[in-house]
Design a protein around this motif. Structure first.
Motif, PDB file in Angstrom:
ATOM      1  N   ASP A  24      -4.870   0.393   0.056  1.00  0.00           N
ATOM      2  CA  ASP A  24      -4.904  -0.337   1.326  1.00  0.00           C
ATOM      3  C   ASP A  24      -4.126  -1.634   1.153  1.00  0.00           C
ATOM      4  O   ASP A  24      -3.452  -1.842   0.141  1.00  0.00           O
ATOM      5  N   PRO A  84       0.825  -1.217   0.000  1.00  0.00           N
ATOM      6  CA  PRO A  84       0.000   0.000   0.000  1.00  0.00           C
ATOM      7  C   PRO A  84       0.856   1.262   0.000  1.00  0.00           C
ATOM      8  O   PRO A  84       1.981   1.272   0.506  1.00  0.00           O
ATOM      9  N   SER A 128      -6.791   5.511  -4.139  1.00  0.00           N
ATOM     10  CA  SER A 128      -7.045   4.873  -2.851  1.00  0.00           C
ATOM     11  C   SER A 128      -6.106   3.680  -2.741  1.00  0.00           C
ATOM     12  O   SER A 128      -5.775   3.040  -3.739  1.00  0.00           O
TER      13      SER A 128
END
Length: 391
Positions: free
Chosen positions: A363, A308, A361
């Protein structure tokens, strides 16, 4: 004698020391004659003396001490600004130019304190304060212009370098293609040459776009009708040909017709895919998703599985010269924007030029970049918004 009057009365003596100090600033000063070394010194001193005579309130005094006075005109002819431009062209370093002002300050105060006359502490202290404020403002003006000139010179050099290197690379690519047809036995080696040329061209394209925007010319776009799904298939086929062993997957949803600049979108999609290839796990596919299910907007997303992106890096990820990994990670990788840190910056500028947005984004499961474009491009050539710091 008041300090402002002393400066006017002793300009020649002060300027002789100004020239002597400027001559010691090597190597830039070695080939500059006395007139060049003097430059705008006389005008700067006269401006300082006049500034000291002008009335000012407490707010003006504080602003000048911080180099933020509104009093100086914004014209290019302000002596301190003209001096900065000239010193930059003469090859002075910024530290050398600032040292000139420090020496000027010391010279004036030393000569004034040694001049005959009855000392008046309160008046003298006020004069010294006003003098220091005026010098500080002159330094701030000079520094501002000097830095702008240095940055502009650098950007012009980088822009010309990026532009001029394209020609030799095109020649190399053409000869490699010719050799590939006439010497099939050397195909593996020639493929490496073509792959490297393609990667270098991508880097140069990013560099040219970066310098063009820095110089204020904006990012021009020429929208035309485009089938985004066919366009993406062709782009991914090109990338797949130079990235053996990696898997690229394309998912298409809805109506993908619209008006965009095909060349710019090719650059944006390539940068996003190459970025995903660089930072994604080699064993995992890179997914490209095209979603045209909305009436007025089309989504282009690129997704990969890998480490990430640190949360504190996300707000500045689309700024120039920012990289998602450390310098030691995949140091031998050469993909679009990877070594210059300009790839994602160029993607942002392309999105803005089309009237769209780009976001990210990330993660533990995946990292996903989303480029959202209006179905009909709302910007045309020469229009360029002022981008926010982060996307």
């Amino acid at each position: 004698m008041r300090l402002s009057s002393f400066i006017h009365a002793n300009l020649d003596a002060i300027l002789r020391e100004w020239v002597a100090f400027a001559a010691s600033q090597l190597p830039a000063a070695a080939s500059i004659d006395e007139a060049g070394l003097l430059d705008h010194g006389r005008l700067i001193l006269q401006e300082i003396a006049e500034d000291m005579r002008r009335p000012q309130d407490d707010d003006e005094r504080q602003a000048k001490s911080e180099g933020q006075s509104d009093t100086p005109a914004r014209a290019r002819s302000v002596p301190s600004r003209s001096h900065a431009r000239q010193r930059e062209r003469q090859g002075f370093e910024v530290e050398q130019m600032v040292a000139e002002y420090r020496a000027l300050r010391a010279t004036v105060l030393r000569l004034w304190s040694a001049s005959p006359g009855e000392a008046q502490v309160a008046r003298d202290l006020d004069d010294v304060t006003r003098f220091n404020e005026a010098v500080d403002q002159a330094i701030a003006e000079s520094l501002s212009v000097f830095v702008l000139e240095v940055n502009r010179t650098r950007d012009l050099f980088l822009g010309m370098l990026g532009h001029d290197l394209r020609g030799p690379l095109s020649t190399i690519s053409a000869y490699a293609a010719l050799a590939l047809r006439t010497r099939p036995d050397d195909a593996p080696q020639l493929a490496v040459v073509q792959r490297s040329v393609g990667q270098m061209k991508a880097l140069l394209n990013d560099l040219v776009e970066y310098t063009r925007h820095r110089l204020g010319s904006g990012l021009p776009v020429s929208p035309a009708p485009l089938h985004l799904d066919k366009f993406a298939q062709n782009t991914l086929q090109e990338i797949d040909a130079i990235t053996p062993g990696r898997v690229l997957q394309l998912t298409v949803l809805g109506d993908l017709q619209g008006e965009w600049d095909a060349r710019r979108l090719h650059q944006a999609l390539s940068n996003l895919v190459f970025n995903a290839l660089k930072y994604g796990f080699p064993s995992s596919p890179v997914r490209v998703i095209l979603d045209g299910t909305l009436a007025d907007e089309v989504l282009l997303a690129v997704e990969n599985h890998g480490k990430p992106i640190p949360a504190d890096l996300l707000p500045s990820l689309f700024d120039p010269l920012v990289r998602a990994g450390s310098d030691d990670d995949d140091a031998d990788s050469q993909v679009a924007g990877a070594n210059l840190g300009l790839g994602l910056y160029v993607v942002r500028e392309i999105a803005l030029a089309h009237g769209g947005t780009v976001g990210v984004s990330s993660d533990a499961d995946s990292t996903r970049f989303e480029l959202r474009l209006p179905r009909i491009c709302v910007r045309r050539n020469g229009e360029s918004p002022t981008p926010p710091r982060s996307a």
